[in-house]
Scaffold this motif. Structure first.
Motif, PDB file in Angstrom:
ATOM      1  N   UNK A 115      61.587  63.738  78.685  1.00 17.05           N
ATOM      2  CA  UNK A 115      60.580  62.780  77.601  1.00 17.05           C
ATOM      3  C   UNK A 115      61.818  61.845  77.017  1.00 17.05           C
ATOM      4  N   UNK A 116      62.424  61.223  77.786  1.00 14.63           N
ATOM      5  CA  UNK A 116      63.043  60.087  77.278  1.00 14.63           C
ATOM      6  C   UNK A 116      62.402  59.147  76.427  1.00 14.63           C
ATOM      7  N   UNK A 117      62.809  58.550  75.161  1.00 13.08           N
ATOM      8  CA  UNK A 117      61.864  57.757  74.423  1.00 13.08           C
ATOM      9  C   UNK A 117      62.051  56.147  75.007  1.00 13.08           C
ATOM     10  N   UNK A 118      61.177  56.052  76.045  1.00 16.37           N
ATOM     11  CA  UNK A 118      61.341  54.424  76.336  1.00 16.37           C
ATOM     12  C   UNK A 118      59.981  54.570  77.207  1.00 16.37           C
ATOM     13  N   UNK A 119      59.407  53.014  77.481  1.00 19.10           N
ATOM     14  CA  UNK A 119      58.341  52.653  78.044  1.00 19.10           C
ATOM     15  C   UNK A 119      58.464  52.232  79.494  1.00 19.10           C
ATOM     16  N   UNK A 120      57.832  53.007  80.616  1.00 18.14           N
ATOM     17  CA  UNK A 120      58.057  52.330  81.969  1.00 18.14           C
ATOM     18  C   UNK A 120      56.879  51.873  82.634  1.00 18.14           C
ATOM     19  N   UNK A 121      56.981  50.685  82.751  1.00 15.94           N
ATOM     20  CA  UNK A 121      55.857  49.744  83.424  1.00 15.94           C
ATOM     21  C   UNK A 121      56.043  49.733  84.771  1.00 15.94           C
ATOM     22  N   UNK A 122      55.196  50.217  85.659  1.00 14.39           N
ATOM     23  CA  UNK A 122      55.278  50.254  87.111  1.00 14.39           C
ATOM     24  C   UNK A 122      54.261  49.276  87.569  1.00 14.39           C
ATOM     25  N   UNK A 123      54.577  48.196  88.134  1.00 11.86           N
ATOM     26  CA  UNK A 123      53.697  47.224  88.788  1.00 11.86           C
ATOM     27  C   UNK A 123      53.342  47.659  90.073  1.00 11.86           C
ATOM     28  N   UNK A 124      52.068  48.032  90.269  1.00 13.65           N
ATOM     29  CA  UNK A 124      51.420  48.646  91.365  1.00 13.65           C
ATOM     30  C   UNK A 124      50.419  47.736  92.073  1.00 13.65           C
ATOM     31  N   UNK A 133      51.054  53.063  84.463  1.00 12.76           N
ATOM     32  CA  UNK A 133      50.712  52.450  85.913  1.00 12.76           C
ATOM     33  C   UNK A 133      50.061  51.039  85.644  1.00 12.76           C
ATOM     34  N   UNK A 134      50.541  50.001  86.035  1.00 12.99           N
ATOM     35  CA  UNK A 134      49.923  48.582  85.741  1.00 12.99           C
ATOM     36  C   UNK A 134      49.354  47.854  87.178  1.00 12.99           C
ATOM     37  N   UNK A 135      48.277  47.873  87.354  1.00 11.92           N
ATOM     38  CA  UNK A 135      47.609  47.633  88.848  1.00 11.92           C
ATOM     39  C   UNK A 135      47.916  45.985  88.719  1.00 11.92           C
ATOM     40  N   UNK A 136      48.750  45.487  89.705  1.00 11.35           N
ATOM     41  CA  UNK A 136      48.640  43.933  89.907  1.00 11.35           C
ATOM     42  C   UNK A 136      48.395  43.498  91.174  1.00 11.35           C
ATOM     43  N   UNK A 137      47.615  42.654  91.331  1.00 13.90           N
ATOM     44  CA  UNK A 137      47.117  42.224  92.682  1.00 13.90           C
ATOM     45  C   UNK A 137      48.273  41.378  93.281  1.00 13.90           C
ATOM     46  N   UNK A 138      48.421  41.499  94.777  1.00 14.81           N
ATOM     47  CA  UNK A 138      49.164  40.655  95.387  1.00 14.81           C
ATOM     48  C   UNK A 138      48.404  39.918  96.396  1.00 14.81           C
TER      49      UNK A 138
END
Length: 311
Positions: free
Chosen positions: A123-132, A207-212
Motif C-alpha cells: 500500500x505505497x502512497x502513489x498512483x499507478x496508471x496502466x495503459x491497457x 486501469x486506463x483503457x487506451x485504444x491502439x
C-alpha cells in the motif's frame, strides 16, 4: 522551502504548465488512446493545484513510457516493468513529492507483474496508471497479458490459448486501497478518477483503457462505455471488498464481450499507507531522507553502526 522538499505554496495552476518546451507535441499514432491519458493527467494535476516541480512521473518501456517526455515535471524513464520500485523509493525518500507511475499492460501486468502485486500489498502512497490496450504496441503488436483468448498476433499466429489476466481483481487481491477503471474515450470521468486516485493516501491503481488503432484493431475504441456510478444496474458499495470483487469480476469478463464498464470499483480510506506504517513504528524518520542532503549540520549514519556486525 528547501531545494528538494517539493512542498510549495498553494496557487492556481494552468494545465499548460505541464506541457514541456522541449517536446511539447506527443508523437503517438493518430487516434492513440495515450493522448487521453496525457490530457487527463495534466487536467488532474492542475485541478489539484500541484506545481510541476511538486510531481514525479516514473514510466516504464513502451508507448506509455513516452508519457514522461510529454509531461513537464520531474521524470524518470525506467526499464521494462520497473517503474514501481523506482516510484516507491522516491516516495519513501521524499514523501512531499506527488508520485505517479505509469506503464503499459505488457509492462505493468506482465514484465512488472510481481512489482505490481507487492506494491499493492504494501500500500505505497502513489498512483499507478496502466495503459491497457490489450497489446504490446511499441514492439509492433505482440500478444499481451490482457489480450483476449483467441487473439491472433505475431507471437500467437493461431490465436492465444491463454485467458487474459484480470487486472482489477489482481489489484484488489494484492491489497490496493483504491482501484478504478476509465477509458480514453471518457475524458471527464478519466480526469475525475485521476484526481481521486492522486488524492488518495495509499496505493491507487487505475486501469486506463487506451485504444491502439495501429496494432490492435480488435479492441476498437472501447465504446460504448457504461459508467457504473451512473447506472442503477451496477449499484454496489465500493467500500465493501466482497461487493467490489464481484463487480470487478463482472467488468473484466464483460469487456471481452463488448460491454465496457468503467468507474470506481474499490476505495478503502482507513488503511494506512506503507510510509505511515513505517513511521509509526519508528522504522522511518519523520524528516524525509531527501531533506538531509540540504542540511549542512546533519551527521550521516552508517548502516553498519546502526545494525552492528553480523555474528
Amino acid at each position: 522551502m528547501s531545494v528538494f522538499s517539493a512542498i510549495g505554496e498553494e496557487r492556481e495552476v494552468d494545465q499548460n504548465e505541464y506541457t514541456p518546451g522541449i517536446e511539447p507535441q506527443a508523437t503517438w499514432c493518430p487516434g492513440c488512446g495515450d493522448f487521453g491519458v496525457l490530457k487527463a493527467l495534466k487536467g488532474a494535476m492542475a485541478e489539484l493545484g500541484r506545481d510541476p516541480e511538486e510531481v514525479l512521473l516514473v514510466t516504464g518501456i513502451g508507448c506509455s513510457g513516452k508519457l514522461s517526455s510529454y509531461f513537464e515535471s520531474y521524470g524518470f524513464h525506467s526499464i521494462h516493468g520497473r517503474s514501481l520500485p523506482v516510484a516507491r523509493a522516491a516516495k519513501l525518500a521524499n514523501p512531499g513529492l506527488e508520485v505517479v507511475a505509469a506503464g503499459g499492460d505488457g509492462d505493468g501486468y506482465g514484465i512488472g507483474g510481481n512489482h505490481f502485486v507487492h506494491t499493492a500489498r504494501e500500500n505505497h502512497d502513489l498512483t499507478y496508471i496502466v495503459f491497457n490496450n490489450e497489446i504490446f504496441g511499441l514492439t509492433k503488436g505482440q500478444t499481451s497479458p490482457t489480450s483476449p483468448k483467441g487473439h491472433k498476433s505475431k507471437t500467437q499466429p493461431h490465436g492465444s490459448a491463454k485467458d487474459p489476466i484480470r487486472p482489477l481483481s489482481m489489484a484488489l487481491t494484492g491489497g490496493a486501497s483504491y482501484v478504478a477503471r476509465t477509458a480514453a474515450v471518457n475524458p471527464n470521468q478519466a480526469q475525475e478518477i485521476l484526481v481521486e486516485a492522486i488524492q488518495h493516501d495509499g496505493f491507487s491503481h487505475v486501469d486506463f483503457l487506451t485504444q491502439c488503432p495501429t496494432w490492435n484493431k480488435d479492441a476498437k475504441q472501447y465504446v460504448p462505455y457504461v459508467d457504473i456510478q451512473q447506472n442503477e444496474e451496477y449499484d454496489f458499495d465500493i467500500t465493501d471488498r466482497k461487493q467490489a470483487a464481484e463487480a470487478m469480476y463482472e467488468a473484466e469478463g464483460a469487456l471481452y464481450d463488448g460491454t465496457v464498464l468503467t468507474g470506481r470499483f474499490y476505495h478503502d480510506e482507513n488503511r494506512h499507507s506503507y510510509g505511515d506504517e513505517k513511521r509509526s513504528v519508528g522504522e522511518m524518520p519523520e524528516t524525509p531522507l531527501a531533506e538531509r542532503y540540504f542540511d549542512e549540520e546533519y551527521e550521516w549514519e552508517r548502516s553498519y553502526d546502526l545494525l552492528g556486525p553480523h555474528k
